[in-house]
Design a protein around this motif. Structure first.
Motif, PDB file in Angstrom:
ATOM      1  N   UNK A 364      17.276  -2.681  -6.542  1.00  0.00           N
ATOM      2  CA  UNK A 364      17.490  -2.535  -4.806  1.00  0.00           C
ATOM      3  C   UNK A 364      17.061  -1.188  -4.518  1.00  0.00           C
ATOM      4  N   UNK A 365      16.620  -0.518  -5.062  1.00  0.00           N
ATOM      5  CA  UNK A 365      16.137   0.989  -4.735  1.00  0.00           C
ATOM      6  C   UNK A 365      15.057   0.730  -3.887  1.00  0.00           C
ATOM      7  N   UNK A 366      15.055   1.471  -2.597  1.00  0.00           N
ATOM      8  CA  UNK A 366      13.952   1.641  -1.718  1.00  0.00           C
ATOM      9  C   UNK A 366      12.826   2.645  -2.196  1.00  0.00           C
ATOM     10  N   UNK A 367      11.511   2.277  -2.063  1.00  0.00           N
ATOM     11  CA  UNK A 367      10.363   3.219  -2.316  1.00  0.00           C
ATOM     12  C   UNK A 367       9.341   3.127  -1.416  1.00  0.00           C
ATOM     13  N   UNK A 368       8.745   4.192  -0.880  1.00  0.00           N
ATOM     14  CA  UNK A 368       7.726   4.089   0.107  1.00  0.00           C
ATOM     15  C   UNK A 368       6.276   4.641  -0.675  1.00  0.00           C
ATOM     16  N   UNK A 369       5.331   4.166  -0.097  1.00  0.00           N
ATOM     17  CA  UNK A 369       3.903   4.644  -0.582  1.00  0.00           C
ATOM     18  C   UNK A 369       2.860   4.105   0.181  1.00  0.00           C
ATOM     19  N   UNK A 370       1.535   4.232  -0.262  1.00  0.00           N
ATOM     20  CA  UNK A 370       0.297   3.585   0.241  1.00  0.00           C
ATOM     21  C   UNK A 370      -0.035   2.507  -0.678  1.00  0.00           C
ATOM     22  N   UNK A 371      -0.486   1.307  -0.411  1.00  0.00           N
ATOM     23  CA  UNK A 371      -0.202   0.343  -1.472  1.00  0.00           C
ATOM     24  C   UNK A 371      -1.947  -0.498  -1.193  1.00  0.00           C
ATOM     25  N   UNK A 372      -2.571  -0.747  -2.142  1.00  0.00           N
ATOM     26  CA  UNK A 372      -3.652  -1.566  -2.498  1.00  0.00           C
ATOM     27  C   UNK A 372      -3.217  -2.697  -3.626  1.00  0.00           C
ATOM     28  N   UNK A 373      -3.979  -3.623  -3.520  1.00  0.00           N
ATOM     29  CA  UNK A 373      -4.096  -4.832  -4.526  1.00  0.00           C
ATOM     30  C   UNK A 373      -5.455  -4.720  -5.155  1.00  0.00           C
ATOM     31  N   UNK A 374      -5.415  -4.555  -6.592  1.00  0.00           N
ATOM     32  CA  UNK A 374      -6.384  -5.006  -7.473  1.00  0.00           C
ATOM     33  C   UNK A 374      -5.973  -5.583  -8.675  1.00  0.00           C
ATOM     34  N   UNK A 375      -6.949  -6.647  -8.907  1.00  0.00           N
ATOM     35  CA  UNK A 375      -6.692  -7.642  -9.906  1.00  0.00           C
ATOM     36  C   UNK A 375      -5.148  -8.324  -9.794  1.00  0.00           C
ATOM     37  N   UNK A 376      -4.990  -8.475  -8.599  1.00  0.00           N
ATOM     38  CA  UNK A 376      -3.580  -9.170  -8.402  1.00  0.00           C
ATOM     39  C   UNK A 376      -2.368  -8.194  -8.721  1.00  0.00           C
ATOM     40  N   UNK A 377      -2.543  -6.998  -8.962  1.00  0.00           N
ATOM     41  CA  UNK A 377      -1.410  -6.110  -9.210  1.00  0.00           C
ATOM     42  C   UNK A 377      -1.280  -5.054  -7.937  1.00  0.00           C
ATOM     43  N   UNK A 378      -0.203  -4.605  -7.669  1.00  0.00           N
ATOM     44  CA  UNK A 378       0.132  -3.687  -6.605  1.00  0.00           C
ATOM     45  C   UNK A 378      -0.193  -2.258  -7.285  1.00  0.00           C
ATOM     46  N   UNK A 379      -1.047  -1.596  -6.288  1.00  0.00           N
ATOM     47  CA  UNK A 379      -1.332  -0.139  -6.648  1.00  0.00           C
ATOM     48  C   UNK A 379      -1.043   0.879  -5.733  1.00  0.00           C
TER      49      UNK A 379
END
Length: 525
Positions: A364-379
């Motif tokens: 339940x910890x929060x994280x921030x980032x810039x996200x893309x999706x590649x091969x159905x994975x969060x990058x």
């Protein structure tokens, strides 16, 4: 002749008396805490700690010093005082177990009922740090203070000149006892915890651990000073949840004004001003926003377990059974959405292949980032100084451990830094002003935000009409938000969307029957 002899004898006796007086004064000066000194309430003071007993020495009319060799436990000090007639020691009340570690002061009452206060400067060779004035922060001019008896070094935080994830201390000659050695790193990361250890080895080989604390008070304005009221007790038990605070305001003064132009400015429409909060000058004209409503809730991160909830891309707020729930985006919008490790949506508004986001792990910890999706994975992508174009995945890494996530834009305050329009666009897959969000320059929209504060609290906020996106972020920054992401709100395709915040099943702001694409939920650990 006889009278002359009598005169000479008298002179000799007077001289002898003067010499005797001078000698007696000299003796008194040799031990000025034994003989009465006018206005001083005691003849002598001794303090015993850890079976080491020392005599207090007077520094001046308000300060005494105690110098020990081995004593450490000053929270249990034994005090022996030889009082002058008519005086009494009124603090500490228990002289056999006085807490001089936290309260190094003695209070006396005089015969005429006046209070005399003496501060104790305590030095022990068991405490190798001896002079805080010789400790500094590299690259910043801030106060560093020392509580020797608690082995605590406190560093004042300046958000304009310091990065709390990398603060370096510098110890000049004389800061620690001669022969002592600092054996741990002087680089400190306070981004997750405001207290960090510092280890010093003494000449005898004993290692002493100090606590280095970062004081972030100057980065956080008291909500009441901005016009907020504490309404926590209206929604939950403050005894059961002392780590949760809820504030509301209906009027806030001195907010920087909106840009001149449309609520969603585009370069082909005049006037055009894309400046975001990071572009604003400190001298920007201000206004008072009234007849509005903004609700802010903070929860100690260590006590919070947060997640995103959705039923395949939609959820009714009154069907959420969590301690805290905040609406996310309107159902009509598009965003990457991951719920319970399942990708519910892989399409962003503006067809952005990557965008700023927030997510939560299983704890339940929060994280921030810039996200893309590649091969159905969060990058997870790095920060870009210039737009990478199609090469955005070159330095991406798989974002392991995230079980729920949604994109949010724009990311307005990033690690304490106000973002400019150019920085926001460079870190968004669209590569143009769509990255700034919908209706961001209008004040007729409702909005929601998520972030964390400098004192490590998860923070949620919703606003009614009255605030532009940047204006809301500015208020939250004043309250001490270190990260500010715009989650969602109303705009031309979702005019009726009402940002909603529920606590303990009660509506803090918004509508209980509001439908959203997802919601942010928080429960106590």
């Amino acid at each position: 002749m006889k009278n002359s002899l009598h005169f000479i004898a008298a002179k000799i006796l007077s001289l002898l008396g003067l010499v005797a007086l001078l000698l007696s004064c000299s003796d008194a000066d040799g031990d000025n805490m034994k003989s009465p000194v006018q206005g001083v309430p005691f003849r002598s003071i001794y303090v015993e700690v850890d079976q080491e007993r020392v005599k207090a020495e007077m520094l001046d009319s308000k300060n005494l010093s105690l110098s020990f060799n081995t004593a450490e436990n000053f929270a249990e000090s034994k005090i022996e005082v030889e009082l002058e007639d008519g005086y009494e020691l009124i603090f500490p009340s228990d002289i056999n177990k006085a807490d001089l570690a936290n309260y190094p002061v003695l209070n006396f009452r005089s015969p005429d009922n006046q209070i005399r206060k003496y501060w104790l400067t305590i030095v022990s060779k068991a405490f190798p740090v001896v002079d805080a004035s010789k400790i500094s922060v590299v690259g910043a001019s801030v106060d560093v203070t020392l509580n020797s008896t608690n082995r605590q070094i406190t560093v004042a935080f300046d958000k304009c000149t310091m990065n709390m994830a990398d603060i370096e201390l510098q110890f000049a000659e004389g800061a620690i006892l001669e022969g002592s050695e600092i054996v741990s790193s002087l680089h400190f990361d306070f981004s997750e915890k405001l207290s960090q250890p510092l280890i010093i080895k003494q000449p005898n080989g004993v290692e002493r651990t100090y606590t280095v604390d970062l004081n972030v008070a100057t980065a956080m304005t008291d909500p009441k000073f901005l016009g907020f009221n504490d309404v926590t007790s209206n929604y939950l038990s403050t005894e059961e949840y002392p780590f949760i605070s809820i504030y509301q305001a209906t009027t806030i003064a001195n907010i920087p004004i909106l840009n001149v132009g449309d609520e969603t400015p585009f370069s082909w429409v005049s006037p055009y001003d894309p400046s975001m909060i990071g572009d604003w000058s400190e001298s920007r004209q201000t206004e008072t926003v009234s007849d509005t409503k903004i609700s802010v809730i903070t929860i100690d991160k260590a006590k919070a377990k947060a997640q995103l909830k959705s039923n395949g891309g939609h959820i009714l707020m009154n069907q959420v059974h969590s301690l805290i729930a905040m609406s996310g985006r309107a159902v009509i919008e598009k965003t990457f959405l991951c719920i319970d490790e399942t990708l519910v949506s892989t399409v962003n508004s503006g067809d952005a292949g990557w965008r700023s986001s927030f997510g939560f792990n299983a704890e339940g910890e929060i994280f921030f980032g810039t996200t893309a999706i590649s091969d159905n994975k969060l990058m997870k992508l790095p920060y870009f100084d210039s737009h990478p174009g199609d090469a955005y995945l070159e330095n991406a890494v798989e974002w392991n451990g995230i079980i729920s996530l949604a994109c949010a834009h724009p990311w307005l305050i990033r690690s304490g830094r106000r973002m400019t329009s150019a920085e926001i666009i460079n870190n968004d897959g669209t590569g143009w002003e769509v990255a700034l969000g919908e209706a961001w320059n209008g004040n007729k929209r409702m909005r929601s935000y998520i972030g964390v504060t400098y004192d490590h609290k998860l923070a949620l906020a919703v606003t009614s009409e009255g605030f532009g996106t940047n204006q809301g972020a500015w208020v939250l920054e004043q309250l001490g938000w270190r990260e500010v992401l715009y989650v969602g709100g109303s705009y031309y395709e979702a005019d009726d969307f009402v940002t909603t915040l529920l606590v303990n099943g009660k509506v803090v702001q918004g509508n209980a029957d509001q439908e959203a694409m997802y919601c942010v939920t928080v429960d106590a650990k």
